[in-house]
Scaffold this motif. Structure first.
Motif, PDB file in Angstrom:
ATOM      1  N   CYS A  90      29.832 -43.514 -35.709  1.00  0.00           N
ATOM      2  CA  CYS A  90      30.615 -42.274 -35.600  1.00  0.00           C
ATOM      3  C   CYS A  90      29.935 -41.370 -34.580  1.00  0.00           C
ATOM      4  CB  CYS A  90      30.713 -41.597 -36.962  1.00  0.00           C
ATOM      5  SG  CYS A  90      31.531 -42.585 -38.228  1.00  0.00           S
ATOM      6  N   ASP A  99      34.625 -42.885 -44.088  1.00  0.00           N
ATOM      7  CA  ASP A  99      33.989 -41.901 -43.213  1.00  0.00           C
ATOM      8  C   ASP A  99      34.387 -40.466 -43.538  1.00  0.00           C
ATOM      9  OD1 ASP A  99      32.728 -43.988 -41.918  1.00  0.00           O
ATOM     10  OD2 ASP A  99      34.319 -44.197 -40.435  1.00  0.00           O
ATOM     11  N   LYS A 149      31.103 -37.641 -34.032  1.00  0.00           N
ATOM     12  CA  LYS A 149      30.668 -36.773 -35.133  1.00  0.00           C
ATOM     13  C   LYS A 149      29.171 -36.493 -35.019  1.00  0.00           C
ATOM     14  CE  LYS A 149      31.287 -34.563 -39.063  1.00  0.00           C
ATOM     15  NZ  LYS A 149      32.126 -33.358 -39.178  1.00  0.00           N
TER      16      LYS A 149
END
Length: 248
Positions: free
Chosen positions: A93, A61, A96
């Motif tokens: 994620c 990631d 994010k």
């Protein structure tokens, strides 16, 4: 009319996206080949875009973030931005995704991007994001079916917020918990929706037929919610279900 020329970068990106969609586990040889091919792309944006997809496939990631951020650093490319949202969703994620939304929200100007970005509103039950994207869909004249769908999803977010009385901090804690569990079990979210029955909850459809995995994930989810004192006053819950069962 002359056919559009397909570049080397296009071909490499197509191969990478296919491997990503197939959830392919790359051998060391395959990884090195893709890495070499991606690094051979002369265009800065395309090279970093390809590397961002590659590191999504191998579940790295931090490098996925780095390369996608680089690909967008010289100016916003709509295809790159769409694929960034897609890769972040695939890797669960979610925090994010929210960060990327706020950074690039003014560039969200296509049907596909509006729909993809709306996941952020759903994950975080964020009325402001939902309203922003619904208004954007009207502004850029998205098709009627999409606008109606976004309106219903926006309404459901508002209803669940009202029903559960959860704060932003509560919702973020819950999102962090189920995101961590999805990643721990190396699973992929196939779809995600909000349900207003039984007090309001998330239904997270996981791309697996393994019921034992789903049971283990739900037990761990329940244990973590119970252990989190911050969530004692929050009525919002989440449940993992196999995608195939939901969509029979």
């Amino acid at each position: 009319m002359a056919a559009k020329t397909v570049s080397k970068a296009d071909l490499i990106e197509e191969e990478l996206i296919l491997a990503l969609e197939q959830n392919k586990e790359l051998s060391e040889f395959e990884f090195r080949k893709f890495q070499r091919d991606a690094n051979s792309i002369t265009d800065y944006v395309s090279r970093n875009h390809a590397l961002g997809i590659l590191y999504t496939i191998v579940k790295n990631d931090s490098l996925m973030y780095m390369y996608f951020d680089r690909a967008l650093s010289l100016g916003v490319n709509i295809v790159v931005l769409y694929n960034y949202f897609s890769c972040l969703n695939r890797r669960s994620c979610f925090s994010k995704s929210k960060e990327v939304f706020y950074k690039y929200k003014d560039y969200i100007n296509t049907n596909r991007l509006v729909l993809k970005a709306f996941n952020v509103a759903s994950f975080y039950l964020d009325n402001d994001i939902a309203t922003f994207l619904y208004d954007k869909a009207l502004l850029i004249k998205c098709d009627e079916e999409l606008v109606e769908s976004l309106f219903e999803r926006k309404k459901k977010i508002s209803q669940i917020r009202e029903m559960t009385k959860c704060s932003d901090e509560h919702v973020e804690s819950l999102v962090n918990i189920y995101s961590r569990i999805i990643r721990k079990y190396n699973q992929k979210v196939k779809s995600f929706y909000l349900e207003t029955i039984a007090g309001g909850h998330y239904v997270i459809a996981i791309d697996t037929d393994n019921l034992d995995t789903i049971v283990d994930m739900n037990f761990e989810l329940a244990d973590e919610i119970v252990a989190n004192a911050e969530l004692d006053s929050c009525k919002l819950v989440a449940v993992f279900e196999p995608y195939t069962r939901i969509n029979k």
